[in-house]
Scaffold this motif. Structure first.
Motif, short mmCIF file in Angstrom:
data_model
loop_
_atom_site.label_atom_id
_atom_site.label_comp_id
_atom_site.label_asym_id
_atom_site.label_seq_id
_atom_site.Cartn_x
_atom_site.Cartn_y
_atom_site.Cartn_z
N ILE A 376 -20.90 15.54 -54.77
CA ILE A 376 -20.89 14.76 -56.00
C ILE A 376 -19.52 14.87 -56.66
CG2 ILE A 376 -21.91 14.53 -58.31
CD1 ILE A 376 -24.48 15.71 -57.15
N LYS A 377 -19.03 16.11 -56.75
CA LYS A 377 -17.73 16.35 -57.37
C LYS A 377 -16.61 15.68 -56.59
CE LYS A 377 -19.41 19.12 -60.52
NZ LYS A 377 -19.41 18.77 -61.93
N ILE A 409 -10.85 17.08 -52.24
CA ILE A 409 -11.71 18.18 -52.66
C ILE A 409 -12.50 18.61 -51.44
CG2 ILE A 409 -13.70 18.87 -54.05
CD1 ILE A 409 -12.85 17.07 -56.21
N LYS A 410 -12.48 19.87 -51.17
CA LYS A 410 -13.22 20.39 -50.01
C LYS A 410 -13.93 21.65 -50.45
CE LYS A 410 -12.64 21.10 -45.06
NZ LYS A 410 -11.68 21.17 -43.94
N VAL A 416 -3.97 20.17 -53.97
CA VAL A 416 -2.87 19.42 -54.59
C VAL A 416 -1.58 19.83 -53.91
CG1 VAL A 416 -1.57 18.99 -56.71
CG2 VAL A 416 -4.06 19.28 -56.81
N GLN A 417 -0.76 18.83 -53.54
CA GLN A 417 0.51 19.11 -52.87
C GLN A 417 1.67 18.68 -53.74
OE1 GLN A 417 2.33 16.86 -49.35
NE2 GLN A 417 1.40 18.63 -48.33
N PHE A 418 2.69 19.56 -53.83
CA PHE A 418 3.91 19.24 -54.58
C PHE A 418 5.00 18.78 -53.62
CE2 PHE A 418 1.58 21.84 -57.51
CZ PHE A 418 1.94 21.38 -58.77
N TYR A 448 -14.89 25.82 -59.69
CA TYR A 448 -13.90 25.12 -58.86
C TYR A 448 -12.53 25.74 -59.11
CZ TYR A 448 -16.73 21.43 -56.87
OH TYR A 448 -17.64 20.73 -56.13
N ASP A 449 -11.67 25.64 -58.09
CA ASP A 449 -10.34 26.21 -58.19
C ASP A 449 -9.35 25.27 -57.53
OD1 ASP A 449 -8.32 27.89 -58.79
OD2 ASP A 449 -9.03 29.59 -57.58
N PHE A 450 -8.07 25.47 -57.83
CA PHE A 450 -7.01 24.67 -57.22
C PHE A 450 -6.41 25.41 -56.02
CE2 PHE A 450 -6.80 22.44 -61.33
CZ PHE A 450 -6.70 21.13 -60.89
#
Length: 500
Positions: A376-377, A409-410, A416-418, A448-450
């Motif tokens: 869902i997220k 999202i996994k 996230v890539q810079f 959730y985390d980055f």
């Protein structure tokens, strides 16, 4: 027999006929009965509320053949000539067209003359705020040393434009907007005398549209009589004037909230084509917005359709339109500016979506989500909206995260890539992970985390090669000598971000 417009026909001829200004008429009646006449008066208030009419009645009270009285006879030569505007001792001057110093100097010369037939010379200067500064200076001397048997009455719709030195030398009366019930009573009187059958609902609708102006009320009523004849109902009203303005303005607010851009632009076009100026439309919308805002604040009964409008939304729309109103003074394209501002408001409110997007899902997707709730997220996370919320929360961290590119999202991680050239921003983002994790929880992404990464050198070189071989770059090098030294991603705010 010459036709007399209803406004002139039903213009009050003594104080007892004045509607809605009892606080003023009572003082003027006592002034006349006690013979305590001042040399200068200031009548201020909205248009159509009786300023000039009261000034004329006061002039009749001073000059009636029966003596100074609060009940002029309206039969003697002086009263009748004041009623039709031909009395040489009562001079009405339009301040808008006689605003210069020469006209005021001429007034000073006339002020010094004694009354010809009456007891007092009365000068009524309408729209007195339109006089020039030089004219005010010349008038000031007259007010400081007024001749005997002379009364000057300044009437204005904009008293704040008058110099304080003028105001302080006058007895000031503030005229109020006339109440709806007083306007409706006047409508009943006119209908009875003119033998017109009219629905009560029609009178109330006209009174609401008149905004407290008796002159506007009678003018609108007269148009309706000429259009409908001896019987007037709500259908006649709608046929002549169209839908109630409040209904139109209600649709305006609801349309902005719902993102109905085509409907709103069509509505603006119809209002302008009906003869309304943009500033007039803005006044109407702002006035309606204020009305429903105050009803919400004081918890009064309100139309069910506008209950969903939030107070901060109404305030923001009003604030934008007030700002636009002042900007239109310097524009040659008022309609275009109005349309652009409205479209920006629509974009602002239609694009502010929640991070969790609710939309209809196929049965197969629903079954998958039951087995794996994290899906869902994954389907609902919107990176641009996350950045917009972050900007409102913490601009410093937003300025770091805006360089990142959302990958996926996994499970319980947001990847996230810079860019290769943004190693510093990636390091700063790692340092702020605790803050970002808590912020995700606030947005509904608990646990959730980055996961931050930097673009690999291999991908960077490959991207560089593709850019160097691109048509745009090769065309540029065809006309200019040069080479690619460095590749940086151009980070720009979206329109929503710029507004915030």
């Amino acid at each position: 027999m010459e036709y007399i417009t209803l406004y002139r026909k039903y213009r009050p001829k003594d104080f007892s006929e004045i509607k809605g200004q009892e606080h003023i008429t009572k003082i003027l009646i006592n002034t006349l009965e006690k013979n305590m006449i001042s040399h200068a008066y200031l009548f201020s208030g909205p248009k159509g509320t009786g300023k000039t009419t009261v000034a004329r009645i006061f002039a009749k009270g001073l000059n009636c053949d029966e003596g100074i009285t609060s009940k002029p006879c309206n039969k003697c030569k002086n009263c009748l000539s004041i009623n039709d505007g031909t009395n040489i001792d009562v001079i009405e001057i339009d301040g808008a067209s006689n605003r210069g110093i020469d006209e005021v100097r001429s007034l000073k010369e006339r002020v010094s003359l004694s009354p010809t037939f009456g007891r007092y010379r009365v000068f009524i200067i309408d729209e007195s705020h339109m006089l020039t500064q030089e004219a005010f200076n010349a008038l000031l001397k007259t007010l400081e040393e007024p001749p005997q048997k002379t009364v000057i009455i300044l009437a204005t719709t904009d008293p704040q434009k008058l110099p304080l030195t003028i105001i302080s030398r006058c007895i000031r009366f503030n005229f109020k907007r006339i109440g709806i019930n007083d306007l409706v009573d006047m409508g009943r009187t006119i209908a009875k005398n003119e033998k017109i059958s009219v629905d009560e609902e029609v009178l109330y609708k006209i009174a609401e549209a008149s905004d407290g102006s008796l002159r506007d009320f009678i003018s609108l009523f007269e148009q309706l009589i000429l259009f409908s004849g001896e019987k007037i109902d709500i259908e006649n009203l709608l046929s002549l004037f169209g839908e109630s303005e409040d209904e139109v303005y209600k649709d305006f607010f609801i349309g902005i909230q719902n993102g109905e851009d085509a409907k709103i632009l069509s509505m603006i076009g119809e209002l302008i084509n009906s003869g309304k100026e943009v500033q007039e439309i803005l006044r109407g919308i702002i006035g309606y917005g204020r009305k429903i805002l105050f009803k919400k604040i004081f918890e009064e009964e309100i139309d069910s359709e506008v209950k969903s409008l939030k107070k901060d939304f109404i305030i923001d729309v009003i604030d934008n339109l007030i700002e636009l109103f002042s900007e239109l003074r310097y524009s040659n394209f008022p309609r275009f500016m109005f349309e652009i501002r409205v479209l920006k408001l629509i974009l602002k409110y239609s694009k502010t979506k929640p991070l969790i997007v609710e939309e209809e899902k196929p049965q197969k997707v629903i079954e998958e989500e039951k087995k794996a709730p994290h899906l869902i997220k994954e389907r609902s996370f919107i990176w641009d909206d996350f950045l917009l919320n972050l900007k409102n929360k913490n601009r410093a961290i937003y300025s770091i995260m805006r360089f990142g590119k959302f990958i996926e999202i996994k499970e319980d991680k947001i990847y996230v890539q810079f860019p290769y050239s943004s190693k510093f921003q990636k390091e700063m983002a790692d340092e702020k992970k605790d803050f970002l994790r808590n912020f995700l929880s606030e947005l509904g992404y608990k646990n959730y985390d980055f996961d931050f990464s930097i673009q690999s050198e291999e991908d960077y070189l490959k991207e560089r090669e593709e850019i160097e071989k691109s048509e745009e770059v090769t065309t540029l090098f065809k006309y200019f000598d040069g080479k690619v030294e460095k590749i940086e991603e151009n980070i720009e705010d979206t329109e929503d971000e710029k507004k915030n």
